[in-house]
Design a protein around this motif. Structure first.
Motif, PDB file in Angstrom:
ATOM      1  N   ILE A 305       7.114   0.725   4.579  1.00  0.00           N
ATOM      2  CA  ILE A 305       6.407   1.950   4.412  1.00  0.00           C
ATOM      3  C   ILE A 305       5.391   1.971   5.676  1.00  0.00           C
ATOM      4  O   ILE A 305       5.006   1.047   5.959  1.00  0.00           O
ATOM      5  N   PHE A 306       5.433   3.096   6.232  1.00  0.00           N
ATOM      6  CA  PHE A 306       4.281   3.615   7.260  1.00  0.00           C
ATOM      7  C   PHE A 306       3.260   4.095   6.779  1.00  0.00           C
ATOM      8  O   PHE A 306       3.329   5.101   6.284  1.00  0.00           O
ATOM      9  N   ASP A 307       2.184   3.625   7.015  1.00  0.00           N
ATOM     10  CA  ASP A 307       0.963   4.006   6.585  1.00  0.00           C
ATOM     11  C   ASP A 307      -0.235   3.811   7.527  1.00  0.00           C
ATOM     12  O   ASP A 307      -0.391   2.506   7.868  1.00  0.00           O
ATOM     13  N   SER A 308      -1.063   4.587   7.922  1.00  0.00           N
ATOM     14  CA  SER A 308      -2.280   4.183   8.922  1.00  0.00           C
ATOM     15  C   SER A 308      -1.930   3.671  10.123  1.00  0.00           C
ATOM     16  O   SER A 308      -2.413   2.466  10.450  1.00  0.00           O
ATOM     17  N   SER A 309      -0.764   3.809  10.606  1.00  0.00           N
ATOM     18  CA  SER A 309      -0.173   3.397  12.124  1.00  0.00           C
ATOM     19  C   SER A 309       0.143   2.073  11.729  1.00  0.00           C
ATOM     20  O   SER A 309       0.325   1.177  12.673  1.00  0.00           O
ATOM     21  N   LYS A 310       0.529   1.492  10.493  1.00  0.00           N
ATOM     22  CA  LYS A 310       0.739   0.058  10.373  1.00  0.00           C
ATOM     23  C   LYS A 310       2.210   0.264   9.294  1.00  0.00           C
ATOM     24  O   LYS A 310       2.304   1.199   8.797  1.00  0.00           O
ATOM     25  N   ASN A 311       2.892  -0.913   9.494  1.00  0.00           N
ATOM     26  CA  ASN A 311       4.214  -0.947   8.738  1.00  0.00           C
ATOM     27  C   ASN A 311       3.858  -2.073   7.518  1.00  0.00           C
ATOM     28  O   ASN A 311       3.539  -3.250   7.731  1.00  0.00           O
ATOM     29  N   TYR A 312       4.386  -1.630   6.161  1.00  0.00           N
ATOM     30  CA  TYR A 312       4.156  -2.434   4.901  1.00  0.00           C
ATOM     31  C   TYR A 312       5.293  -2.518   4.246  1.00  0.00           C
ATOM     32  O   TYR A 312       6.169  -1.524   4.421  1.00  0.00           O
ATOM     33  N   VAL A 313       5.681  -3.537   3.453  1.00  0.00           N
ATOM     34  CA  VAL A 313       6.686  -3.788   2.459  1.00  0.00           C
ATOM     35  C   VAL A 313       6.051  -4.055   0.955  1.00  0.00           C
ATOM     36  O   VAL A 313       4.889  -4.799   1.168  1.00  0.00           O
ATOM     37  N   VAL A 314       6.670  -3.807   0.006  1.00  0.00           N
ATOM     38  CA  VAL A 314       6.228  -4.269  -1.674  1.00  0.00           C
ATOM     39  C   VAL A 314       7.152  -5.597  -1.590  1.00  0.00           C
ATOM     40  O   VAL A 314       8.221  -5.301  -1.729  1.00  0.00           O
ATOM     41  N   VAL A 315       6.382  -6.535  -1.611  1.00  0.00           N
ATOM     42  CA  VAL A 315       7.190  -7.831  -2.003  1.00  0.00           C
ATOM     43  C   VAL A 315       7.274  -8.274  -3.493  1.00  0.00           C
ATOM     44  O   VAL A 315       6.303  -8.021  -4.145  1.00  0.00           O
ATOM     45  N   TYR A 316       8.386  -8.535  -3.890  1.00  0.00           N
ATOM     46  CA  TYR A 316       8.682  -8.686  -5.516  1.00  0.00           C
ATOM     47  C   TYR A 316       8.780 -10.102  -5.664  1.00  0.00           C
ATOM     48  O   TYR A 316       9.741 -10.925  -5.145  1.00  0.00           O
ATOM     49  N   ASN A 317       7.819 -10.566  -6.392  1.00  0.00           N
ATOM     50  CA  ASN A 317       8.040 -12.341  -7.065  1.00  0.00           C
ATOM     51  C   ASN A 317       8.395 -12.129  -8.386  1.00  0.00           C
ATOM     52  O   ASN A 317       9.189 -12.879  -8.811  1.00  0.00           O
ATOM     53  N   SER A 318       7.806 -11.184  -9.270  1.00  0.00           N
ATOM     54  CA  SER A 318       8.171 -10.986 -10.806  1.00  0.00           C
ATOM     55  C   SER A 318       7.680  -9.553 -10.964  1.00  0.00           C
ATOM     56  O   SER A 318       7.089  -8.977 -10.318  1.00  0.00           O
ATOM     57  N   LYS A 319       7.882  -9.298 -12.146  1.00  0.00           N
ATOM     58  CA  LYS A 319       7.558  -7.870 -12.866  1.00  0.00           C
ATOM     59  C   LYS A 319       6.015  -7.553 -12.694  1.00  0.00           C
ATOM     60  O   LYS A 319       5.376  -6.749 -12.483  1.00  0.00           O
ATOM     61  N   CYS A 320       5.153  -9.012 -12.868  1.00  0.00           N
ATOM     62  CA  CYS A 320       3.838  -8.800 -12.705  1.00  0.00           C
ATOM     63  C   CYS A 320       3.321  -9.433 -11.513  1.00  0.00           C
ATOM     64  O   CYS A 320       2.064  -9.503 -11.509  1.00  0.00           O
ATOM     65  N   ASP A 321       4.077  -9.740 -10.566  1.00  0.00           N
ATOM     66  CA  ASP A 321       3.784 -10.331  -9.272  1.00  0.00           C
ATOM     67  C   ASP A 321       4.208  -9.494  -8.013  1.00  0.00           C
ATOM     68  O   ASP A 321       5.359  -9.946  -7.455  1.00  0.00           O
ATOM     69  N   LEU A 322       3.722  -8.488  -7.923  1.00  0.00           N
ATOM     70  CA  LEU A 322       3.914  -7.591  -6.538  1.00  0.00           C
ATOM     71  C   LEU A 322       3.148  -7.672  -5.563  1.00  0.00           C
ATOM     72  O   LEU A 322       1.569  -7.839  -5.868  1.00  0.00           O
ATOM     73  N   GLN A 323       3.248  -7.705  -4.133  1.00  0.00           N
ATOM     74  CA  GLN A 323       2.254  -7.771  -3.010  1.00  0.00           C
ATOM     75  C   GLN A 323       2.698  -6.702  -2.168  1.00  0.00           C
ATOM     76  O   GLN A 323       3.778  -6.549  -1.803  1.00  0.00           O
TER      77      GLN A 323
END
Length: 364
Positions: A305-323
């Motif tokens: 995901i590109f946002d505000s001139s930076k790149n991000y990812v959504v890390v999945y650890n569990s259904k209620c543990d996302l970063q």
């Protein structure tokens, strides 16, 4: 603990607002994925793989020179008629052109002369043999007549062989020479027209015939990129005529010298052309890829995901543990993104509908 339910159109996400989590430089809320949204997302695992390199080249289509037939003139003469045009499909034995040749006419004149000599020497041999057997003439006379006859036979055979080599049944005593297609295919080169005179020292072919089932792509490589191409590398070919179609091949030949005019090295890509879409001289773009570079963590390009001139990812650890985690991207090749930092091999990332989760995790 107070819970908030947010409707995002494509699914339900449970938000717990009692605590914010800080991941890297991003502050994120605790988010739980509902069962309905769980079916709509996709989770991929980051892997350490060799990085692909890409190189874009320009090139053009050429016929496969190992699968062509070049038609050369049998004799000198004037072109009276040309019955085919460049690009025509021809079948084996089809008439391509008609030539009027003094050489062919001369060969038939020689044939007629040697026939007369042969007939005379044959009669003389028969007479000498009769006289010798009846004791009237000497053996020497008989032997001499036999040698003269053998010379006449050889001279006649030589002229017949010349006529056969220079067109055989496609020639006539008037000097006409019919050029026929030695095989089936397409006329990819045509170097004559009606009225042209073909000289005895002409070294160029009259026609070149190719079945066009296989073609070559010759691409230009500048000196700075020579180290980036090797035999066996994958190549993807696109053309102006078919912008949405990709032709796949491999580099099968690399020139050992640079072109003296434009200082580029030629590389050849062999392609199957069963649909006859690729035509000689057609301009192409050639994308060369290889996997001989260093290794890096790789994820699907769709996960970034590109946002505000930076790149991000959504890390999945569990259904209620996302970063939400910032990442440094090295490059993207095809549909794969290579990561310099921010992820390690084994981390799981959301690669479909991740923007919904990203917005929910980062919204104020």
């Amino acid at each position: 603990m107070k819970k908030h339910i947010i409707y995002l159109g494509l699914g339900l996400i449970g938000l717990s607002a009692c605590q914010d989590k800080k991941t890297g430089t991003m502050e994120t809320k605790q988010v739980c994925i509902s069962d309905s949204l769980q079916k709509m997302i996709k989770i991929d695992t980051a892997k350490s793989t060799p990085m692909k390199d890409e190189l874009t080249l320009s090139g053009e289509v050429s016929f496969d020179e190992n699968k062509v037939v070049k038609v050369f003139p049998f004799s000198s003469g004037q072109v009276m008629e040309v019955k085919v045009s460049l690009g025509d499909k021809v079948t084996k034995g089809q008439t391509l052109a008609i030539i009027r040749s003094a050489d062919v006419a001369g060969s038939y004149t020689d044939l007629s002369a040697t026939k007369s000599d042969l007939a005379i020497n044959k009669r003389q041999l028969e007479q000498a043999e009769y006289l010798y057997k009846n004791g009237i003439s000497s053996e020497r006379d008989y032997t001499e007549a036999k040698e003269n006859y053998n010379k006449a036979v050889a001279a006649n055979s030589k002229v017949r062989d010349q006529i056969a080599i220079n067109g055989g049944g496609n020639t006539s005593a008037s000097g006409s020479l019919i050029i026929k297609a030695p095989g089936s295919g397409y006329i990819v080169e045509k170097n004559i027209s009606a009225g042209n005179f073909i000289r005895p020292d002409n070294s160029s072919s009259l026609f070149t015939i190719s079945d066009m089932k296989d073609v070559w792509i010759w691409a230009n490589v500048f000196e700075t990129d020579i180290a980036k191409v090797k035999k066996g590398y994958d190549a993807k070919i696109t053309t102006l005529a078919y912008p949405d179609k990709v032709f796949n091949g491999k580099i099968d030949e690399i020139s050992s010298v640079l072109d003296p005019d434009n200082k580029v090295m030629k590389v050849r890509v062999a392609l199957s052309n069963a649909d006859m879409l690729l035509k000689p001289e057609m301009f192409t773009n050639v994308l060369i890829t290889n996997k001989e570079g260093s290794s890096s963590v790789a994820i699907p390009a769709a996960a970034v995901i590109f946002d505000s001139s930076k790149n991000y990812v959504v890390v999945y650890n569990s259904k209620c543990d996302l970063q939400v985690r910032p990442v440094n991207v090295i490059k993207t090749v095809d549909d794969v993104t290579y990561i310099a930092s921010g992820l390690k091999a084994g981390d799981k990332v959301v690669s479909k509908s991740q923007l919904l989760l990203y917005n929910a995790l980062t919204e104020d």
